[in-house]
Enzyme design. Structure first.
Site, short mmCIF file in Angstrom:
data_model
loop_
_atom_site.label_atom_id
_atom_site.label_comp_id
_atom_site.label_asym_id
_atom_site.label_seq_id
_atom_site.Cartn_x
_atom_site.Cartn_y
_atom_site.Cartn_z
CB ILE A 1 -13.82 0.16 12.33
CG1 ILE A 1 -14.70 1.42 12.31
CG2 ILE A 1 -14.54 -1.01 13.02
CD1 ILE A 1 -15.05 2.01 13.66
CD GLU B 1 -19.70 6.43 26.65
OE1 GLU B 1 -20.25 6.90 27.63
OE2 GLU B 1 -18.48 6.46 26.47
#
Lengths: 198, 706
Positions: free
Chosen positions: B591, B666
């Site tokens: 991340i 998504e």
């Protein structure tokens, strides 16, 4: 900036708009909404058009200190009102670059993603904090009897009161954290001011 | 040159958005906010029939209205070529062929553009334009039973199968055979689509709200027969997209009008117009058949889906594809069919295929867990495949189990009583549910340029888009780490087709694709500077193109994963469903920026809440039009619908990626609606196989025999 200037006629009128502490004289088409007058005539494009139907809250600004949807009112009807847009919420006395505590909290808590609903969310949040402090109840308020003791501005209260402002990116949890933080900081500040005054 | 070497890298530390101050002060200029001298305004006129021909357009009266400059339609508009190859070789959206002929293929088809000096005059002109139609019988009736549904390969193959389904079902101790439906859903980014076009020094300049500036520029050049270098598209700030902001009629109409009038023209869709011009997610009708041993081990996974498309385009919603990644079975069949109807053309919408498909598959898995008397989490652990169920390829970083284990621990899943309808709190029935999530992870060739300046600062140029994802900030971090400087020294410029071709903000592959291009350019620049390269006055620039590097990737199953958990409260009297809390635990690569990544993952889960409980576009079969096509008639989750939602992640570096990242845009949507539906079953004992789980459906579920 925008050159089109409808000729004064039965379908246009000369008005003076008070926006962010400044007076603007302009001739507007009677059909022009306050939203379009700000955006297309005064180049104040911080106020956004999300639906033009009063359904999304993106065009929220403050009229005489209260939150209001600028797409649902005509510019000619806003004459004489004190209009505050996102460009003016930091206050006329604010230093260059100084943010309103709610703006600062949105920035720090990442209370947005695409940013398009953000000016409306921030204007709404400023009013929410003031409405709550003034004792206005919401559907989430437990005791709505006159004189009922004030209840804290809980996340549930914030969510209920902010529900007129849609965020399609889904940044709601960050927005609620930002509003709660700004409200607490404001409450701390108010208490300090009262202490100082006493 | 002086650069400050940071003691730690910026990667993985939370940073507020580079453009955050502009966005909270209203200073950020989106397309419709950019003033231009002599700007004219265009207002679109849409068809009021669902199929037929335009018989006549009488524009004389409209042209005589105050301020009206032009009325463009099929009788006078410039010609465009709508048959070119667009993104990944696919045909462009059919609305690029607007105003080319008299055919009306669906309700809300663009038939004219009225251009005027002011927005009010343009709108009045558009409202006054009289269009006469020769209407023909239309068909907008989507259903699972359509005999004319046919299989077609979309971005993924229509059908993939192995093994003997019937024999497998016959040999299974437990069989689940269930049908599911999801409705037509609309993206509704908060910023309506808008474009301003003008000619300058023989070049076409377009300011536009899109997900990929170089994509739109290339398409406009092809559509209007212009040399590629003659079209420049800029998209500095974009107010959301979710798959809807590609090449659409607003850019085409703005270019036509600017060309005819030789002055800048802005065309913005209204919110209502977006419901037929901006694409949408097709409704789906799905059937899932699972066969399993008594312990829940799958013998059969069969998932078929039907979606709709328009009469003028073949778009397939690949709803059955999730099973190709998540579970193996000896008999494995996934298929997608499509029905052509007189409806607007659907398109990709946040987590295409996976969002509706995971609702069906992960609901069916929950039914299987119930039948087997197996815990739903344990069922998933038991069916974890060793390799791609159909491809046989190795998984590149599959951490689904870690998501379930850590998610279950944090959510408090171990204490769960599996029996439905046994928890009450006043008028509320309480329940919890879970579901798996997956979404592909990939990168697409892109180009970038990184420039060093004599004052120690750097500029990155790439035709990336920040539609709210935080990509501008993430790319600053990526570039700074590759350059080994502080992020503050790096200026990231995006949203300009002049920067060269780059992948768009889509497929959850934006940041990964752009990082593949930026990283080697930044590293090479750092090496050159370390070797003492001089920085000329116009900077030292290194350009990169990731095409060759990506072509060298080993084939593998590359995906993100997640475990979704939801707790709901259901009022069986009013039918109200409240999602009290959700936890999503994801394996989505390293991340880059936890602050913005968490926001985006939670945002995806909010979409799951919205999909599970609220969103439904209703098409009137008599008129072929949508009922209540606005944000009052089409409810998206609001503040009051979203309580406690938390997203976090497990350590999941992506093998083979230069910086180990996947995508987070998504995956948050996938499985979220199933987790909620499974929690509603746990609360009420009733399976809801049709979305959204409306109050009337909950009430009907309380008295199934009535």
């Amino acid at each position: 900036m925008i050159t089109s200037d409808p000729t004064a006629s039965q379908t246009a009128g000369a008005i003076i708009l008070h926006v962010n502490g400044e007076k603007h004289a302009l001739t507007v088409d009677h059909r022009t909404t306050l939203l379009d007058a700000l955006r297309e005539r005064l180049d104040l494009t911080g106020t956004k058009k999300g639906c033009d139907h009063g359904q999304c809250g993106a065009c929220t600004l403050l009229v005489d200190g209260r939150r209001s949807l600028s797409c649902l009112q005509l510019a000619v009807a806003a004459e004489g009102r004190e209009i505050t847009t996102i460009e003016g919420v930091a206050g006329q006395g604010a230093d260059e670059g100084e943010l309103h505590p709610v703006q600062q909290a949105f920035l720090e808590f990442d209370g947005f993603q695409c940013g398009y609903c953000t000016p409306g969310q921030i204007c709404s949040a400023i009013a929410v904090i003031e409405e709550h402090a003034a004792g206005w109840p919401s559907a989430a308020t437990g005791d709505v009897h006159p004189g009922a003791p004030p209840e804290p501005l809980t996340p549930e209260e914030i969510r209920e009161r902010m529900s007129g402002n849609l965020c399609r990116c889904g940044a709601y949890t960050s927005i609620v954290r930002a509003v709660a933080h700004a409200a607490e900081a404001g409450a701390v500040r108010d208490a300090r001011d009262e202490e100082a005054a006493a | 040159m002086t650069t400050t070497l940071p003691t730690t890298t910026a990667f993985g530390t939370s940073r507020t958005r580079v453009e955050g101050r502009e966005k909270v002060t209203g200073a950020a200029r989106y397309t419709g906010d950019i003033p231009l001298t002599g700007l004219a305004h265009g207002s679109l006129v849409l068809s009021t029939i669902a199929r037929g021909r335009i018989r006549a357009i009488d524009d004389a009266a409209v042209r005589a209205m105050p301020g009206v400059l032009a009325a463009l339609h099929h009788l006078n508009a410039p010609r465009v070529d709508g048959d070119y190859a667009s993104l990944m070789g696919m045909a462009p959206d059919p609305t690029v062929r607007a105003f080319q002929d008299d055919r009306v293929p669906h309700w809300g088809w663009p038939v004219a553009l009225v251009v005027a000096e002011t927005p009010e005059q343009a709108r009045a002109g558009a409202d006054a334009l009289v269009v006469e139609y020769a209407a023909e019988a239309h068909d907008t009736a989507f259903s699972a039973e359509r005999a004319d549904a046919y299989g077609v390969d979309g971005v993924v193959p229509a059908t993939l199968a192995k093994g003997d389904e019937d024999a497998g079902l016959a040999a299974s101790a437990v069989v689940v055979d269930a049908s599911y439906t999801t409705p037509e859903e609309h993206h509704n980014p908060m910023e309506p689509h808008a474009a301003t076009a003008y000619w300058q020094d023989g070049r076409l300049e377009v300011l536009d709200s899109n997900q990929g500036a170089s994509w739109v520029a290339e398409d406009l050049a092809k559509a209007f027969g212009l040399a590629p270098g003659l079209v420049r598209v800029r998209s500095e700030h974009v107010g959301g997209g979710f798959g809807s902001k590609g090449v659409r009629v607003h850019q085409i109409a703005a270019v036509m009008a600017a060309t005819e009038l030789r002055r800048p023209v802005r065309v913005a869709m209204t919110r209502r117009q977006m419901f037929s011009l901006a694409g949408y997610r097709s409704p789906t009708a799905q059937r899932v058949r699972l066969g399993a041993d008594p312990d829940g081990r799958l013998r059969v996974l069969s998932h078929g889906s039907v979606s709709q498309t328009s009469s003028v385009y073949e778009f397939v919603e690949p709803a059955a594809a999730a099973g190709r990644v998540l579970y193996d079975a000896d008999a494995h069949r996934t298929s997608a069919r499509v029905v052509r109807l007189d409806v607007p053309t659907p398109t990709s919408m946040r987590a295409p295929g996976m969002a509706p498909g995971s609702f069906a598959l992960e609901s069916a898995l929950d039914e299987l867990a119930e039948r087997c008397g197996t815990d739903p989490v344990a069922l998933r652990l038991r069916n974890e495949p060793a390799a791609g169920p159909l491809s046989g390829l190795p998984f590149a970083g599959r951490n689904l189990l870690a998501c379930f284990e850590e998610g279950a621990r944090r959510f408090g899943w171990a204490d769960r009583d599996p029996r439905p309808r046994v928890r009450r709190e006043g008028r509320w029935l309480l329940g919890t549910g879970t579901a798996a999530a997956t979404f592909h992870a990939f990168a697409v060739p892109s180009t970038a340029a990184v420039t060093a300046w004599a004052d120690g600062t750097f500029t990155v140029r790439i035709a990336a888009a920040d539609i709210g994802t935080g990509s501008r900030t993430a790319l600053q971090i990526v570039a700074a780490d590759a350059l080994r400087v502080a992020p503050e020294q790096v200026d990231v410029r995006i949203g300009d087709s002049a920067f060269g071709p780059a992948w768009l903000a889509g497929g959850s592959a934006g940041t990964s694709s752009w990082a593949w291009a930026i990283t080697p350019a930044a590293e090479e620049l750092r090496e050159r500077l370390a070797l003492g390269a001089d920085i000329p006055a116009d900077g030292l620039t290194v350009r990169s193109d990731s095409t060759a590097a990506l072509a060298g990737q080993e084939p593998a199953e590359r995906h993100s994963y997640g475990a979704q958990f939801a707790e709901v409260a259901v009022d069986p009297g009013t039918g109200e469903v409240r999602v009290r809390r959700m936890l999503g635990m994801f394996a989505a690569g390293r991340i880059v920026n936890p602050l913005t990544a968490r926001n985006q993952l939670v945002g995806g889960m909010v979409w799951g809440v919205s999909m599970a409980l609220h969103e439904e576009a209703v098409r009137d079969r008599a008129s072929g039009a949508l009922v209540g096509a606005d944000l009052a008639g089409y409810h998206v989750a609001s503040h009051a619908d979203v309580a406690h939602i938390e997203a976090d992640w497990v350590d999941d570096p992506m093998p083979g990626d230069p910086i180990g990242i996947k995508g987070v845009g998504e995956i948050g949507v996938v499985g979220a609606a199933a987790a909620i539906a499974n929690a509603v079953w746990h609360a009420t004992g009733v399976r809801h196989r049709q979305l959204p789980i409306r109050p009337d459906r909950v009430i009907a579920g309380e008295s199934p025999d009535a």
